[in-house]
Design a protein around this motif. Sequence first.
Motif, PDB file in Angstrom:
ATOM      1  N   ALA A  62       0.851  -1.193   0.000  1.00  0.00           N
ATOM      2  CA  ALA A  62       0.000   0.000   0.000  1.00  0.00           C
ATOM      3  C   ALA A  62       0.882   1.236   0.000  1.00  0.00           C
ATOM      4  CB  ALA A  62      -0.923   0.006   1.219  1.00  0.00           C
ATOM      5  N   VAL A  63       0.298   2.332  -0.470  1.00  0.00           N
ATOM      6  CA  VAL A  63       0.973   3.621  -0.467  1.00  0.00           C
ATOM      7  C   VAL A  63      -0.011   4.667   0.045  1.00  0.00           C
ATOM      8  CG1 VAL A  63       2.007   5.423  -1.905  1.00  0.00           C
ATOM      9  CG2 VAL A  63       2.506   3.019  -2.387  1.00  0.00           C
ATOM     10  N   ARG A  64       0.448   5.464   1.021  1.00  0.00           N
ATOM     11  CA  ARG A  64      -0.353   6.571   1.540  1.00  0.00           C
ATOM     12  C   ARG A  64       0.125   7.845   0.847  1.00  0.00           C
ATOM     13  NH1 ARG A  64      -2.064   6.258   6.800  1.00  0.00           N
ATOM     14  NH2 ARG A  64      -0.082   5.254   7.294  1.00  0.00           N
ATOM     15  N   ALA A  65      -0.808   8.586   0.250  1.00  0.00           N
ATOM     16  CA  ALA A  65      -0.470   9.835  -0.427  1.00  0.00           C
ATOM     17  C   ALA A  65      -1.680  10.770  -0.407  1.00  0.00           C
ATOM     18  CB  ALA A  65      -0.046   9.567  -1.865  1.00  0.00           C
ATOM     19  N   ASN A  66      -1.447  12.022  -0.054  1.00  0.00           N
ATOM     20  CA  ASN A  66      -2.477  13.062  -0.109  1.00  0.00           C
ATOM     21  C   ASN A  66      -3.777  12.677   0.602  1.00  0.00           C
ATOM     22  OD1 ASN A  66      -0.824  14.814  -1.611  1.00  0.00           O
ATOM     23  ND2 ASN A  66      -1.371  13.740  -3.491  1.00  0.00           N
ATOM     24  N   GLY A  67      -3.665  12.041   1.749  1.00  0.00           N
ATOM     25  CA  GLY A  67      -4.843  11.702   2.547  1.00  0.00           C
ATOM     26  C   GLY A  67      -5.565  10.434   2.130  1.00  0.00           C
ATOM     27  N   PHE A  68      -4.995   9.704   1.197  1.00  0.00           N
ATOM     28  CA  PHE A  68      -5.588   8.443   0.748  1.00  0.00           C
ATOM     29  C   PHE A  68      -4.598   7.311   0.944  1.00  0.00           C
ATOM     30  CE2 PHE A  68      -7.837  11.632  -1.732  1.00  0.00           C
ATOM     31  CZ  PHE A  68      -9.148  11.249  -1.548  1.00  0.00           C
ATOM     32  N   LEU A  69      -5.139   6.106   1.090  1.00  0.00           N
ATOM     33  CA  LEU A  69      -4.327   4.903   1.153  1.00  0.00           C
ATOM     34  C   LEU A  69      -4.733   4.031  -0.026  1.00  0.00           C
ATOM     35  CD1 LEU A  69      -2.229   3.324   2.870  1.00  0.00           C
ATOM     36  CD2 LEU A  69      -4.185   2.094   3.829  1.00  0.00           C
ATOM     37  N   PHE A  70      -3.785   3.740  -0.889  1.00  0.00           N
ATOM     38  CA  PHE A  70      -4.017   2.914  -2.065  1.00  0.00           C
ATOM     39  C   PHE A  70      -3.450   1.529  -1.781  1.00  0.00           C
ATOM     40  CE2 PHE A  70      -3.634   7.316  -3.301  1.00  0.00           C
ATOM     41  CZ  PHE A  70      -4.717   7.504  -4.160  1.00  0.00           C
ATOM     42  N   VAL A  71      -4.336   0.538  -1.636  1.00  0.00           N
ATOM     43  CA  VAL A  71      -3.913  -0.826  -1.334  1.00  0.00           C
ATOM     44  C   VAL A  71      -3.881  -1.611  -2.640  1.00  0.00           C
ATOM     45  CG1 VAL A  71      -4.404  -2.949  -0.045  1.00  0.00           C
ATOM     46  CG2 VAL A  71      -4.891  -0.719   0.984  1.00  0.00           C
ATOM     47  N   SER A  72      -2.725  -2.186  -2.943  1.00  0.00           N
ATOM     48  CA  SER A  72      -2.565  -2.982  -4.154  1.00  0.00           C
ATOM     49  C   SER A  72      -3.540  -4.148  -4.157  1.00  0.00           C
ATOM     50  CB  SER A  72      -1.138  -3.518  -4.251  1.00  0.00           C
ATOM     51  OG  SER A  72      -0.229  -2.471  -4.438  1.00  0.00           O
ATOM     52  N   GLY A  73      -3.866  -4.611  -5.353  1.00  0.00           N
ATOM     53  CA  GLY A  73      -4.749  -5.761  -5.481  1.00  0.00           C
ATOM     54  C   GLY A  73      -4.212  -6.948  -4.703  1.00  0.00           C
ATOM     55  N   GLN A  74      -5.104  -7.558  -3.958  1.00  0.00           N
ATOM     56  CA  GLN A  74      -4.735  -8.709  -3.137  1.00  0.00           C
ATOM     57  C   GLN A  74      -5.439  -9.954  -3.649  1.00  0.00           C
ATOM     58  OE1 GLN A  74      -2.519  -8.569  -0.364  1.00  0.00           O
ATOM     59  NE2 GLN A  74      -2.169  -6.625  -1.406  1.00  0.00           N
ATOM     60  N   VAL A  75      -4.685 -11.035  -3.746  1.00  0.00           N
ATOM     61  CA  VAL A  75      -5.260 -12.346  -4.015  1.00  0.00           C
ATOM     62  C   VAL A  75      -5.141 -13.166  -2.735  1.00  0.00           C
ATOM     63  CG1 VAL A  75      -4.845 -12.260  -6.512  1.00  0.00           C
ATOM     64  CG2 VAL A  75      -3.115 -13.267  -5.009  1.00  0.00           C
TER      65      VAL A  75
END
Length: 125
Positions: free
Chosen positions: A20-33
Amino acid sequence: MRDVILTDHGPKPIGPYSQAVRANGFLFVSGQVALDPKTGELTGADIRQQTERVLENVKGILEAAGVNMHHVAKTTVFLKDMNDFTPMNEVYAKYFTSAPPARSTVQVSRLPKDALVEIEVIAVA
């Protein structure tokens, strides 16, 4: 400014990406299998089991970043077979019980490790 999230509560990346990457108040979680975080092996013989493992992985990554499932604003669900939509959705609903996030669901021809489902999320962090 961005922060990379890496935790043992989710499977290690199987390629050149961050959990995951936190940027500009958001957390983007990579696709998980449905990879077991301890072994890195695909788990679950059916869509229900795989969806549960995927969402447990997502939950662990979110918690490592200091947020939880209630912070998720958007999900994208990738299914190998759209006929699995109903059982996937039943498991998914247990993780997003109130004010569920926006969601897109698409069928794809193939997923990493030949998984049945992959889910990525964007959370407010």
